[in-house]
Design a protein around this motif. Structure first.
Motif, PDB file in Angstrom:
ATOM      1  N   LEU A 183      -2.501 -47.914  28.021  1.00 58.06           N
ATOM      2  CA  LEU A 183      -3.358 -48.495  26.993  1.00 58.06           C
ATOM      3  C   LEU A 183      -3.241 -47.718  25.687  1.00 58.06           C
TER       4      LEU A 183
ATOM      5  N   THR B  56      -0.917 -53.437  27.396  1.00 59.04           N
ATOM      6  CA  THR B  56      -1.258 -53.603  25.986  1.00 59.04           C
ATOM      7  C   THR B  56      -0.501 -54.795  25.399  1.00 59.04           C
TER       8      THR B  56
ATOM      9  N   ALA C   7      -5.310 -56.170  24.967  1.00 58.13           N
ATOM     10  CA  ALA C   7      -4.738 -55.919  26.296  1.00 58.13           C
ATOM     11  C   ALA C   7      -4.936 -57.144  27.172  1.00 58.13           C
TER      12      ALA C   7
END
Length: 705
Positions: free
Chosen positions: A212, A509, A600
């Protein structure tokens, strides 16, 4: 302790066991093929949890008149919820970790996110990073935010950094390079070189642990996985061998923080997945409660000896998060959204230098435990106060695992609290209990009011060994008119593990605007991520043809740092409206003219467990039995003489009990005050109707108006 919930059958195969290791007790729940549920509690062994587990299983086997080998030989699976990962972080006893990071980002763990939770507190230090600066080695190479390589990886830096770290005696290595979430080629190459040079060294890369945006949290999560690996992986491997050696032919599954099960091989890939392992088991039990009682809005208050865990369940849904904080460290792993407060039966009471009574946050644990345990505890706790007030009875407790000493409880409350306050022991004990209840009220408000929910619309579910003594007062303070206390309240999380699915959560992501034109790209990305999840399940030798998938996306307005996770269902317009509704509930406003953007995508793969055979019982037409005895109990603001005390084992579905009274169950004790009425339903749950306080919660009204 036995709870028959289905008709008898002679087939004895296919048993299942769930084990939940808490700070004070180790809970074991056995479900046999004839539908009987057996529960036991044994003292935990903080220094050797595996020994505590084997002792608890021995006790369960003895209760079934079987040897341990015979018990385990009849089990298809053993499910384990472990506090080992959490305790490793809390106690600071993890592995010696080295970190390879992008050149120029050596101090990410120290700088953190550059913010403080309390902006007015400038002096409180952050916890020391798990990796000291000298064990953070910079490496040349750079990937940009779009995933393009702008500088090749410095393989010589990797080799030199590894050589230095091995000389320092590291036991695990974390690798976290800039923008690895967009392109992990550098991390994969660095890991391959490390594995070739040091094949026995555990290596964890950020693009697999937490892929992330957010350099600090991604690095912190990877370091945490490496930090807990030394204790988590060997412990579970040893436990698996011990169980197999004792006769288990089935599989050992471990509870994850996301409320699902995982195999040991997958734990080794990311040991941090176990950080909320035990409490997450409550989700399965919550779903069972919701289905059995036909309630759609529940708040669990799971209170044991050390802490209280709260989960909000609304309309068949439990919120999830990937932003955890353990001992001041920020960790990004898929998790059930659990709010934990230091409020348990072992919470320690003190009188400070200003003459003010305080409670917690520290607790007595299982060793030495409350003074009433007779193990050397010298400070008053919530449990000691309950004994002084007559709500708990001296003698065997938790199936005989503990013997409560009323004399010790009175002495410690009198000597450490009452004498300092210059009041009698009963009033001091009442003060301790009231403080505990106020802590619990604030905790429930935290998971409800602060998230846009009115607690008056919810039923409070009191579980854990200690919650049922406080639940009525907490419900009245919040304006809740109903409390559910399951018969298996004291082993709630262990019971819930039997309903937990195999679960894998993957996140990736993806930055783009949410609009009709971007939906084809979004759908392709979702399909690719689902294929990754399917492959992860296949690695566990599972039949992926039976898997179901849950899809969600993270959305935020441009410029916002935090995102809201929204179910990925329907058109772009429908998803946008869902986002607006959630944003308004959380923050009280929306930007109607602005389109949200993705940060995301998420896919969870689930395989449901075999069903636990449950059948409703027939209600009895008989009146409730007479109380087993009567004793003096402090209720309200005074001691009431001759309060009825019922033996829970004699109460059956259909019985109605009026307060004030005490009901002593095998794994918990229930307090009903004047005006409370408990009805036992067909699933053996106590449904308690309370008289909610007239002025329930002005804050709730203001927050939701």
């Amino acid at each position: 302790m036995q709870y028959k919930i289905m008709n008898n059958r002679t087939d004895r195969a296919g048993w299942r066991i769930a084990i939940d290791v808490g700070g004070t007790f180790t809970d074991v729940v056995l479900v046999t093929s004839d539908g009987a549920v057996h529960a036991s509690k044994s003292p935990s062994h903080p220094t050797d949890p595996a020994e505590g587990i084997m002792n608890a299983l021995q006790a369960m086997a003895a209760g079934q008149h079987l040897s341990l080998g015979e018990l385990l030989g009849r089990c298809d699976s053993v499910i384990h919820g472990s506090t080992v990962a959490t305790n490793t972080v809390l106690e600071g006893k993890g592995a010696s970790v080295g970190l390879l990071c992008t050149r120029g980002f050596r101090d990410t763990l120290t700088i953190r996110r550059g913010i403080r939770v309390n902006p007015w507190e400038h002096r409180a230090p952050h916890p020391e990073p798990m990796v000291p600066r000298y064990r953070r080695r910079p490496v040349a190479g750079r990937i940009d935010a779009g995933g393009l390589e702008i500088e090749p990886l410095g393989m010589r830096d990797v080799e030199a950094g590894l050589a230095f770290l091995l000389e320092t005696g590291i036991e695990a290595l974390a690798i976290s390079f800039l923008h690895a979430y967009a392109n992990n080629a550098h991390e994969v190459a660095a890991r391959a070189l490390v594995s070739a040079l040091a094949p026995d060294l555990p290596v964890f890369i950020s693009s697999e642990i937490a892929p992330l945006i957010g350099e600090y949290v991604r690095t912190s999560s990877t370091v945490t996985a490496a930090y807990v690996s030394k204790r988590v992986v060997p412990y579970l491997t040893s436990l698996s061998r011990s169980l197999a050696g004792a006769g288990l032919h089935g599989r050992l599954h471990v509870m994850q923080s996301n409320g699902g099960l995982i195999t040991l091989d997958e734990v080794a890939r990311n040991p941090a997945l176990l950080l909320l392992s035990g409490p997450a088991g409550g989700v399965g039990a919550l779903r069972w409660i919701a289905e059995a009682t036909e309630r759609k809005r529940l708040i669990t208050m799971e209170m044991g000896g050390t802490s209280c865990d709260l989960i909000l369940f609304h309309d068949g849904h439990v919120d999830r998060t990937d932003a955890l904080e353990v001992a001041g460290y920020h960790i990004s792993i898929p998790s059930v959204d659990i709010h934990t407060v230091s409020a348990g039966g072992g919470s320690i009471a003190r009188v400070d230098q200003g003459g003010v009574l305080t409670l917690g946050p520290d607790g007595a644990g299982s060793t030495p435990g409350p003074a009433a345990y007779g193990r050397g505890g010298r400070l008053a706790t919530d449990t000691d106060a309950q004994l002084v007030l007559g709500r708990l009875a001296p003698g065997p407790f938790a199936g005989g695992a503990i013997h409560l000493d009323g004399g010790r409880a009175y002495a410690v409350v009198h000597d450490t609290v009452a004498a300092a306050l210059k009041i009698d022991a009963s009033k001091s004990a009442d003060g301790i209990v009231r403080l505990q209840q106020q802590n619990l009220v604030h905790a429930v408000e935290r998971v409800s009011i602060e998230r846009g929910f009115d607690p008056r619309d919810f039923t409070l579910v009191a579980v854990g060994g200690a919650a049922a003594l406080h639940a009525g007062s907490v419900a009245r303070a919040l304006g809740c008119s109903e409390v559910i206390i399951p018969r298996l309240a004291g082993v709630f999380c262990a019971f819930g593990m039997l309903y937990a699915p195999i679960r894998r959560d993957h996140v990736r992501t993806l930055s783009l605007q949410l609009e009709a034109a971007t939906m084809p790209q979004l759908l392709r990305a979702m399909d690719d991520l689902q294929d990754d999840v399917r492959e992860a399940l296949r690695r566990q030798d599972l039949d992926v043809s039976k898997a179901t998938f849950e899809k969600a996306i993270d959305l935020n307005y441009a410029g916002q740092q935090s995102a809201i996770t929204v179910a990925f269902e329907g058109s772009a317009m429908e998803i946008r409206e869902r986002f607006l509704s959630l944003h308004n509930a959380l923050y009280g406003h929306v930007q109607k003219g602005s389109n949200p953007q993705l940060s995301a995508i998420r896919v969870a793969g689930l395989l449901a467990p075999p069903p636990v055979p449950v059948r409703i019982r027939r209600a009895t037409a008989a009146l409730a039995p007479a109380p087993r005895l009567r004793r003096d109990v402090w209720i309200g603001d005074r001691t009431q003489l001759g309060v009825p005390v019922f033996d829970g084992a004699t109460l059956q579905p259909g019985h109605v009990i009026e307060g004030p009274c005490v009901i002593e169950e095998a794994t918990t004790t229930i307090l009903l005050e004047k005006g409370d009425r408990a009805t036992i339903d067909l699933h053996d749950n106590y449904i308690v109707s309370t008289i909610a306080a007239a002025a329930s919660s002005d804050r709730a009204v203001e927050a939701i108006a």
